[in-house]
Design a protein around this motif. Sequence first.
Motif, PDB file in Angstrom:
ATOM      1  N   ASP A 258       0.821  -1.199   0.000  1.00 16.19           N
ATOM      2  CA  ASP A 258       0.000   0.000   0.000  1.00 16.19           C
ATOM      3  C   ASP A 258       0.862   1.259   0.000  1.00 16.19           C
ATOM      4  O   ASP A 258       0.584   2.233  -0.710  1.00 16.19           O
ATOM      5  CB  ASP A 258      -0.935  -0.011   1.208  1.00 16.19           C
ATOM      6  CG  ASP A 258      -1.839   1.206   1.243  1.00 16.19           C
ATOM      7  OD1 ASP A 258      -2.677   1.341   0.343  1.00 16.19           O
ATOM      8  OD2 ASP A 258      -1.694   2.024   2.173  1.00 16.19           O
ATOM      9  N   LEU A 259       1.930   1.258   0.796  1.00 17.61           N
ATOM     10  CA  LEU A 259       2.831   2.406   0.833  1.00 17.61           C
ATOM     11  C   LEU A 259       3.510   2.612  -0.516  1.00 17.61           C
ATOM     12  O   LEU A 259       3.622   3.748  -1.007  1.00 17.61           O
ATOM     13  CB  LEU A 259       3.883   2.209   1.928  1.00 17.61           C
ATOM     14  CG  LEU A 259       4.956   3.303   2.044  1.00 17.61           C
ATOM     15  CD1 LEU A 259       4.303   4.654   2.356  1.00 17.61           C
ATOM     16  CD2 LEU A 259       5.982   2.940   3.105  1.00 17.61           C
ATOM     17  N   ALA A 260       3.944   1.503  -1.142  1.00 12.82           N
ATOM     18  CA  ALA A 260       4.586   1.628  -2.452  1.00 12.82           C
ATOM     19  C   ALA A 260       3.620   2.167  -3.496  1.00 12.82           C
ATOM     20  O   ALA A 260       3.989   2.999  -4.340  1.00 12.82           O
ATOM     21  CB  ALA A 260       5.135   0.265  -2.879  1.00 12.82           C
ATOM     22  N   ALA A 261       2.359   1.702  -3.452  1.00 15.39           N
ATOM     23  CA  ALA A 261       1.368   2.208  -4.408  1.00 15.39           C
ATOM     24  C   ALA A 261       1.074   3.686  -4.169  1.00 15.39           C
ATOM     25  O   ALA A 261       0.937   4.464  -5.136  1.00 15.39           O
ATOM     26  CB  ALA A 261       0.087   1.381  -4.285  1.00 15.39           C
ATOM     27  N   GLU A 262       0.981   4.092  -2.914  1.00 14.80           N
ATOM     28  CA  GLU A 262       0.733   5.502  -2.606  1.00 14.80           C
ATOM     29  C   GLU A 262       1.882   6.386  -3.084  1.00 14.80           C
ATOM     30  O   GLU A 262       1.658   7.490  -3.604  1.00 14.80           O
ATOM     31  CB  GLU A 262       0.514   5.678  -1.106  1.00 14.80           C
ATOM     32  CG  GLU A 262      -0.818   5.160  -0.607  1.00 14.80           C
ATOM     33  CD  GLU A 262      -1.016   5.447   0.870  1.00 14.80           C
ATOM     34  OE1 GLU A 262      -0.120   6.089   1.468  1.00 14.80           O
ATOM     35  OE2 GLU A 262      -2.052   5.038   1.420  1.00 14.80           O
ATOM     36  N   GLU A 263       3.096   5.926  -2.917  1.00 13.10           N
ATOM     37  CA  GLU A 263       4.242   6.711  -3.373  1.00 13.10           C
ATOM     38  C   GLU A 263       4.227   6.857  -4.894  1.00 13.10           C
ATOM     39  O   GLU A 263       4.536   7.932  -5.425  1.00 13.10           O
ATOM     40  CB  GLU A 263       5.542   6.043  -2.912  1.00 13.10           C
ATOM     41  CG  GLU A 263       5.784   6.122  -1.413  1.00 13.10           C
ATOM     42  CD  GLU A 263       7.031   5.381  -0.994  1.00 13.10           C
ATOM     43  OE1 GLU A 263       7.576   4.619  -1.830  1.00 13.10           O
ATOM     44  OE2 GLU A 263       7.465   5.558   0.163  1.00 13.10           O
ATOM     45  N   LEU A 264       3.856   5.783  -5.583  1.00 18.22           N
ATOM     46  CA  LEU A 264       3.794   5.849  -7.040  1.00 18.22           C
ATOM     47  C   LEU A 264       2.708   6.812  -7.500  1.00 18.22           C
ATOM     48  O   LEU A 264       2.925   7.668  -8.378  1.00 18.22           O
ATOM     49  CB  LEU A 264       3.545   4.454  -7.603  1.00 18.22           C
ATOM     50  CG  LEU A 264       3.454   4.336  -9.136  1.00 18.22           C
ATOM     51  CD1 LEU A 264       4.760   4.780  -9.782  1.00 18.22           C
ATOM     52  CD2 LEU A 264       3.111   2.917  -9.547  1.00 18.22           C
ATOM     53  N   LEU A 265       1.514   6.711  -6.902  1.00 17.19           N
ATOM     54  CA  LEU A 265       0.416   7.599  -7.282  1.00 17.19           C
ATOM     55  C   LEU A 265       0.709   9.042  -6.902  1.00 17.19           C
ATOM     56  O   LEU A 265       0.343   9.981  -7.636  1.00 17.19           O
ATOM     57  CB  LEU A 265      -0.882   7.128  -6.613  1.00 17.19           C
ATOM     58  CG  LEU A 265      -1.412   5.761  -7.081  1.00 17.19           C
ATOM     59  CD1 LEU A 265      -2.624   5.352  -6.255  1.00 17.19           C
ATOM     60  CD2 LEU A 265      -1.753   5.796  -8.557  1.00 17.19           C
ATOM     61  N   ASP A 266       1.352   9.249  -5.772  1.00 15.16           N
ATOM     62  CA  ASP A 266       1.696  10.601  -5.354  1.00 15.16           C
ATOM     63  C   ASP A 266       2.701  11.234  -6.311  1.00 15.16           C
ATOM     64  O   ASP A 266       2.631  12.430  -6.617  1.00 15.16           O
ATOM     65  CB  ASP A 266       2.267  10.572  -3.935  1.00 15.16           C
ATOM     66  CG  ASP A 266       2.542  11.963  -3.385  1.00 15.16           C
ATOM     67  OD1 ASP A 266       1.580  12.722  -3.190  1.00 15.16           O
ATOM     68  OD2 ASP A 266       3.730  12.294  -3.160  1.00 15.16           O
TER      69      ASP A 266
END
Length: 430
Positions: A258-266
Amino acid sequence: MSMKRTGGSTAGAGGIESIVPEENTLGIVVGRAGRAVVGTARRLTRPGSPHRASLGTTFLGFGAAVVVGLRSVYGLTEFLGSWASYPQPIIALLAWIVLLASFAAVIVTERVVGDRLPTWMFVIFLAGLAAAVALDLTATWSFSDLGGHATAAAVAGMGMLLVVGLRARAQVIWATAALAAVLVVAIFLGTPITADNWGDQVYLIAGAVLPAVFGIAVVEGFREMVQTELDRSLVQSTVSAPRFAVGMLASEELARLDLAAEELLDGVAEGRTRLPLSPRSASVAASLATELRLHLIEGRRETWLYHAVSESELLGRAVTLIDKSGLAGLLDAGQRDGLLSAAWLLVNDTTKAAARSLTIEIGPVVGGAAAAVAGKISVPIVLTSAGVPRNRVDPSIWDALGRVGRYSDSTQDSSLRVDIDCLVDNPAEH
């Protein structure tokens, strides 16, 4: 030859179909063959390290300090009472001063730096013990009876109790072995063994070796007990879990994804990552999406019992789970607790010579006239435990099995088999 026993409550029959995977994306396999333990879990359950005391060993260290203090008082009193007989009492006194200073230094350092003993302090401690032993042997050499007159050297071995909970077991063993070797050589060279003094020599060597041996046994046993109880407390949390859910380790993995996906989307939202995505970024995004989908699928197919077995250090090594239809999820909290307690007791009382293993097979449900019992179905559960003689089964195991359902047991070829008819709510009516 086999024996039969029945007990527990009533049961019916019915059927449910779904599939539980043999392996999840974290690489945890249900069963003894090919089982892999996640590194994070192993680090969480690893007993004390060489540089840090384990949970609760602080209290054992306090008890060891009291024992060493009492033994030191006794030895010092014995030395002072024989002061006049020493040809070189000042050297023996210096041995005691060095020995007591070494003990005090270890205790103070442990308290100041926080229940641990740095390597440099351990080296100084061993050097202090060696100096005290050398001085005491020098002062008592002319007696030609080291066992009957050496006092500081006799207490030096007891001092190893101060570090058994602070340093690696191998380090304490090697230091104790070196001390014992020095004393044996000194006795061999300087003391003619006679019928009158051989007991004193044995007492000197035993006093140098046995305290460390007993201390290691107590500390290791205490650490194992604490880790076992912590492991069981962790597994016990699955009793109240939903029928299908991700486990604790999978939850940690989901948080990472989830953290990796949030960083990518951010990065895309703030313009740090340009669109269209580069091949490398697109590959990362695809991998994250795939892993997230797999975890969502696993969360709807893995039961509480699957996670209890796969995430437990003890159960993971000894238990093989066969539950292709995910029927374990139908058990209520009381039945889950009974099944988990019985499994734990069956594999926990293990000896080095004959390690126990347990196979838990749940289902399949067989339809029939007994299937319709006021909205209930009967789930068959078979427990097969190798290396458990019938007369060695703890009585509390039968009480735990009685909470699961009606059961019967038999023994054959040193294996215990328990068949349980577990009455659960019919999911088709809820």
